[in-house]
Design a protein around this motif. Structure first.
Motif, short mmCIF file in Angstrom:
data_model
loop_
_atom_site.label_atom_id
_atom_site.label_comp_id
_atom_site.label_asym_id
_atom_site.label_seq_id
_atom_site.Cartn_x
_atom_site.Cartn_y
_atom_site.Cartn_z
N GLN A 285 -1.78 -4.15 -18.94
CA GLN A 285 -0.70 -4.85 -18.26
C GLN A 285 0.48 -3.90 -18.06
OE1 GLN A 285 0.29 -9.06 -18.87
NE2 GLN A 285 2.27 -8.30 -19.57
N PHE A 286 0.88 -3.76 -16.80
CA PHE A 286 2.03 -2.92 -16.45
C PHE A 286 3.24 -3.80 -16.22
CE2 PHE A 286 -1.69 -0.64 -14.96
CZ PHE A 286 -1.43 0.68 -15.35
N THR A 287 4.40 -3.32 -16.62
CA THR A 287 5.64 -3.94 -16.16
C THR A 287 6.29 -2.93 -15.23
OG1 THR A 287 5.80 -5.03 -18.27
CG2 THR A 287 7.75 -5.09 -16.88
N ILE A 288 6.56 -3.38 -14.01
CA ILE A 288 7.09 -2.46 -13.00
C ILE A 288 8.42 -3.00 -12.49
CG2 ILE A 288 6.64 -1.43 -10.73
CD1 ILE A 288 3.56 -2.30 -11.68
N ASP A 289 9.40 -2.11 -12.43
CA ASP A 289 10.71 -2.52 -11.93
C ASP A 289 10.77 -2.27 -10.44
OD1 ASP A 289 13.26 -3.21 -11.50
OD2 ASP A 289 14.18 -1.67 -12.78
N VAL A 290 10.72 -3.35 -9.66
CA VAL A 290 10.77 -3.22 -8.19
C VAL A 290 12.10 -3.77 -7.67
CG1 VAL A 290 8.28 -3.28 -7.84
CG2 VAL A 290 9.58 -5.42 -7.93
N GLY A 291 13.13 -3.70 -8.52
CA GLY A 291 14.40 -4.37 -8.21
C GLY A 291 14.53 -5.56 -9.13
N PHE A 292 13.40 -6.02 -9.60
CA PHE A 292 13.27 -7.03 -10.66
C PHE A 292 11.96 -6.69 -11.37
CE2 PHE A 292 11.73 -8.66 -6.62
CZ PHE A 292 10.44 -9.04 -6.92
N PRO A 293 11.82 -7.05 -12.66
CA PRO A 293 10.59 -6.68 -13.36
C PRO A 293 9.43 -7.58 -12.96
CG PRO A 293 12.10 -7.81 -14.84
CD PRO A 293 12.80 -7.70 -13.53
N ILE A 294 8.28 -6.98 -12.73
CA ILE A 294 7.09 -7.75 -12.35
C ILE A 294 5.91 -7.25 -13.17
CG2 ILE A 294 6.49 -6.22 -10.39
CD1 ILE A 294 5.72 -8.82 -8.87
N LYS A 295 5.07 -8.19 -13.63
CA LYS A 295 3.93 -7.81 -14.45
C LYS A 295 2.68 -7.74 -13.58
CE LYS A 295 4.70 -11.32 -17.05
NZ LYS A 295 4.45 -12.46 -17.95
N ALA A 296 1.86 -6.70 -13.77
CA ALA A 296 0.59 -6.56 -13.05
C ALA A 296 -0.49 -6.22 -14.04
CB ALA A 296 0.71 -5.48 -12.00
N LYS A 297 -1.67 -6.80 -13.84
CA LYS A 297 -2.75 -6.57 -14.79
C LYS A 297 -3.95 -5.98 -14.07
CE LYS A 297 -3.08 -9.43 -18.72
NZ LYS A 297 -3.34 -10.78 -19.24
N THR A 298 -4.54 -4.93 -14.63
CA THR A 298 -5.76 -4.36 -14.07
C THR A 298 -6.76 -4.15 -15.20
OG1 THR A 298 -5.08 -2.09 -14.48
CG2 THR A 298 -4.42 -3.03 -12.37
N THR A 299 -7.98 -3.80 -14.80
CA THR A 299 -8.96 -3.48 -15.84
C THR A 299 -8.62 -2.10 -16.39
OG1 THR A 299 -10.44 -2.40 -14.32
CG2 THR A 299 -10.77 -4.76 -14.66
N THR A 300 -9.05 -1.84 -17.59
CA THR A 300 -8.74 -0.55 -18.22
C THR A 300 -9.38 0.60 -17.44
OG1 THR A 300 -8.52 -1.65 -20.33
CG2 THR A 300 -8.89 0.70 -20.41
N THR A 301 -10.55 0.34 -16.86
CA THR A 301 -11.22 1.36 -16.05
C THR A 301 -10.37 1.73 -14.83
OG1 THR A 301 -13.13 0.00 -16.56
CG2 THR A 301 -13.54 1.97 -15.24
N ALA A 302 -9.85 0.69 -14.16
CA ALA A 302 -9.02 0.93 -12.99
C ALA A 302 -7.78 1.74 -13.36
CB ALA A 302 -8.62 -0.40 -12.37
N THR A 303 -7.22 1.44 -14.51
CA THR A 303 -6.04 2.16 -14.96
C THR A 303 -6.33 3.65 -15.13
OG1 THR A 303 -5.53 0.19 -16.21
CG2 THR A 303 -4.19 2.13 -16.68
N GLN B 119 -1.78 -1.99 -23.44
CA GLN B 119 -3.22 -1.84 -23.25
C GLN B 119 -4.01 -2.67 -24.27
OE1 GLN B 119 -3.74 2.19 -22.42
NE2 GLN B 119 -5.43 1.75 -21.03
N THR B 120 -5.03 -3.38 -23.80
CA THR B 120 -5.98 -4.01 -24.71
C THR B 120 -7.35 -3.40 -24.43
OG1 THR B 120 -6.67 -5.78 -23.25
CG2 THR B 120 -4.67 -6.17 -24.55
N LEU B 121 -8.38 -3.90 -25.11
CA LEU B 121 -9.72 -3.33 -24.93
C LEU B 121 -10.15 -3.31 -23.47
CD1 LEU B 121 -12.08 -4.52 -27.78
CD2 LEU B 121 -11.46 -2.19 -27.13
N SER B 122 -9.95 -4.42 -22.75
CA SER B 122 -10.52 -4.50 -21.41
C SER B 122 -9.47 -4.50 -20.29
CB SER B 122 -11.38 -5.75 -21.29
OG SER B 122 -10.64 -6.86 -21.70
#
Lengths: 364, 283
Positions: free
Chosen positions: A320-338, A314-317
């Motif tokens: 970033q998630f790392t999700i294992d979907v069979g391989f690791p994938i990074k996804a970024k959202t706004t902190t509000t959305a999280t 997590q940063t201020l705004s």
């Protein structure tokens, strides 16, 4: 326009620039973007004439300044005769001269009348909003003011090309935002041909008309900011921009899409029949992925993967998630959305994205 | 860790011991510093205690004293000017150029700084005296050097000018390269870069080096005595006069010593002020 052809430079055994080609369009801001140590400053120093290249040619407005002219010996035009402005990474104002004299320094080499030198210096002081500081010494100014004076000193001679080397790095943190806006305003007002060096993605996006990415000693990719930040054309660029990068295999066409497989997990990519049966690289921007706790029915998100969250950063705004979907994938959202999503490590989530944001290119 | 009363007692005891050790070491250091300060200051103070300050005007009228002061000022100023003429270009050259054998030349210029002045004196004698290396040349020109005022100037220059070379070299070496690069882009004239950037930025170092050189020349004794001799009005500078007056006119000698001490203090203050000054202050 600046044209650079097959430029090379090595320091001892270490090759810094290898066979680099680049065109810098007139009256535009071209941002030279690259990681630290990629040779950005070396390239600027060669364009400015402070450093002779080992090989290659440099043209400034169709005028050869470095390289072999037919039948004559090697051309290496002196820095001053290249009619350029150069703002260095560290503030380089002359410490023993007042701001006024710093700015007037270059004008005194141009055979102008005293009145003309005075008018142009005063106008330039006003342009960078330093009129009140004309009679002060550089060490009495803040980093941002000093850098504005350095920019003024480079601009006052009306150069054909302005070189800016990480101009923001000398500015104290609390003044960075204002300084960025000021600099953007100067560049927009003057419409001067500019090569702007930075390693900062936000800065590049803000300042650039065009971006050239420097890596491995040559230009990896050029394009407008939107192109560059959405469709990297090499793993180097994708990596530098923080994209997800996957080795994959293009399988076949299906319903107007291309089926590609990452570790045997099928994804839908835009159709390109040249790629079928070939080893490819997939890249995708973390911001282009949607995370949800329920399967997306939106037809645009035609790729839906179920996985487990393994890491949350997590940063201020942003988050970033790392999700294992069979391989690791990074996804970024706004902190509000999280916050609204309300998930944590170990939760099962859907990762969805459209074929359109999945970049595909051949593995080299 | 469990705190039992016993353990705490032990800890208190330990911390008391370490406190005591700290205090002892601290006192010891203060003692050393105090002894050292006294060792350096006492000789200077003793001169002032010995000398009757109300008698200054009287001693200033002694012809021997006046001659020595005049000669010292005259020779040291010439030696300083010659040093500037030789050392500024040399220092600049050494600071900005790389060439084969540079390390040897650097060492050569540092040598007079550590060479005993008496050795410098005898070396000069074997070079410039009538039977020295260059003797025949000067003889044929009808010039004699040793025993004349010019020998004083040569001795002072030989011993003092390396101070200036050092300062000049550092002054030019420590300059920010980016400033020169900026200047090269703004002007095509290397001379202009030298006179508007390099030289002004080295100026403090040059001035403080000049002051040190002058002070060293004023204080020169050994080389002058060996090479130039100790002739009143001709080669007898202030330090030589002090030596001469030791048993004949102690008070005048002390007064000359006080003048030299004052000069030394002034030099140190000037150099310190130059080091601290920032551009744009004290307008």
């Amino acid at each position: 326009m600046i044209k650079i052809e097959s430029l090379s430079k090595a320091f001892g055994e270490k090759s810094v620039i290898t066979n680099l080609n680049l065109e810098i369009p007139k009256n535009n801001v071209t941002v030279l973007l690259g990681p630290n140590g990629s040779g950005k400053t070396t390239l600027l120093n060669m364009i400015s004439g402070l450093l002779p290249p080992d090989r290659g040619r440099i043209y400034i407005n169709n005028h050869l300044v470095n390289g072999d002219k037919k039948g004559t010996k090697t051309v290496n035009v002196k820095p001053f005769e290249r009619k350029i402005g150069y703002v260095f990474q560290s503030v380089s104002l002359f410490p023993h001269m007042k701001i006024y004299d710093n700015i007037a320094y270059g004008l005194k080499s141009l055979h102008l009348s005293k009145a003309e030198i005075k008018t142009r210096t005063i106008n330039m002081l006003e342009f960078v909003d330093l009129t009140d500081f004309a009679q002060t010494y550089p060490n009495q100014l803040s980093g941002g003011q000093q850098q504005r004076a350095a920019i003024a000193r480079s601009l006052v001679t009306e150069p054909q090309l302005l070189l800016l080397d990480e101009p923001i790095s000398a500015v104290d943190p609390q003044h960075i935002e204002t300084f960025r806006l000021d600099l953007k305003k100067y560049l927009q007002t003057l419409k001067i041909t500019t090569l702007y060096v930075t390693h900062n993605l936000n800065e590049a996006f803000m300042m650039a008309d065009n971006i050239a990415i420097l890596g491995n000693g040559h230009i990896e990719q050029t394009g407008n900011p939107t192109e560059i930040f959405n469709t990297p054309k090499s793993t180097f660029v994708a990596n530098f921009l923080g994209f997800n990068i996957f080795k994959a295999k293009a399988v076949k066409e299906q319903n107007g899409y291309l089926i590609v497989k990452v570790k045997n997990i099928p994804l839908l990519a835009m159709l390109d029949l040249n790629l079928t049966e070939k080893n490819i690289i997939l890249t995708i921007k973390p911001e282009d992925l949607t995370i949800s706790t329920e399967k997306q029915t939106n037809h645009k998100s035609n790729n839906n993967l179920l996985g487990t969250i393994t890491e949350i950063e997590q940063t201020l705004s942003t988050t970033q998630f790392t999700i294992d979907v069979g391989f690791p994938i990074k996804a970024k959202t706004t902190t509000t959305a999280t916050k609204n999503l309300g998930v944590t490590i170990g939760d099962r989530v859907y990762v969805s994205f459209s074929s359109e944001v999945l970049n595909v290119f051949l593995e080299k | 860790m469990i705190y039992t009363p016993n353990r705490q007692l032990q800890q208190n005891k330990q911390s008391k011991i370490s406190q005591l050790a700290d205090k002892t070491v601290f006192t010891f250091f203060i003692l050393i510093v105090a002894i050292y300060v006294i060792f350096l200051a006492l000789p200077l103070v003793s001169i002032f205690l010995e000398f009757d300050l109300t008698q200054i005007s009287l001693h200033l009228q002694t012809p021997e004293v006046i001659d020595a002061i005049k000669l010292s000022l005259y020779t040291s100023l010439i030696a300083t000017c010659v040093s500037i003429f030789l050392a500024v270009p040399t220092g600049y050259f050494l600071a900005t150029r790389k060439f084969y054998g540079k390390a040897i030349i650097d060492t050569l210029f540092d040598l007079p700084l550590v060479l005993p002045p008496a050795v410098a004196g005898i070396a000069l004698l074997y070079t410039f005296a009538p039977r020295g290396l260059l003797g025949p040349l000067f003889n044929s020109l009808g010039i004699t050097i040793s025993g004349y005022t010019i020998a004083v100037v040569i001795a002072e220059t030989f011993v003092a000018s390396p101070f200036l070379i050092r300062a000049v070299k550092i002054g030019f070496e420590n300059q920010n390269r980016t400033l020169h690069d900026s200047a090269k882009i703004l002007t095509g004239s290397r001379l202009r870069v030298f006179f508007t950037i390099s030289l002004p930025l080295a100026m403090r170092a040059i001035i403080s080096g000049t002051v040190m050189t002058w002070a060293r020349a004023m204080g020169e004794f050994g080389a002058t005595l060996m090479f130039a001799g100790n002739l009143p009005r001709i080669t007898q500078t202030m330090p030589l006069a002090i030596y001469n007056m030791l048993y004949t006119d102690t008070a005048s000698g002390l007064m000359l010593a006080i003048i030299l001490i004052s000069i030394s203090f002034a030099v140190i203050i000037i150099v310190k002020l130059l080091e601290q000054k920032r551009y744009g202050e004290h307008k």
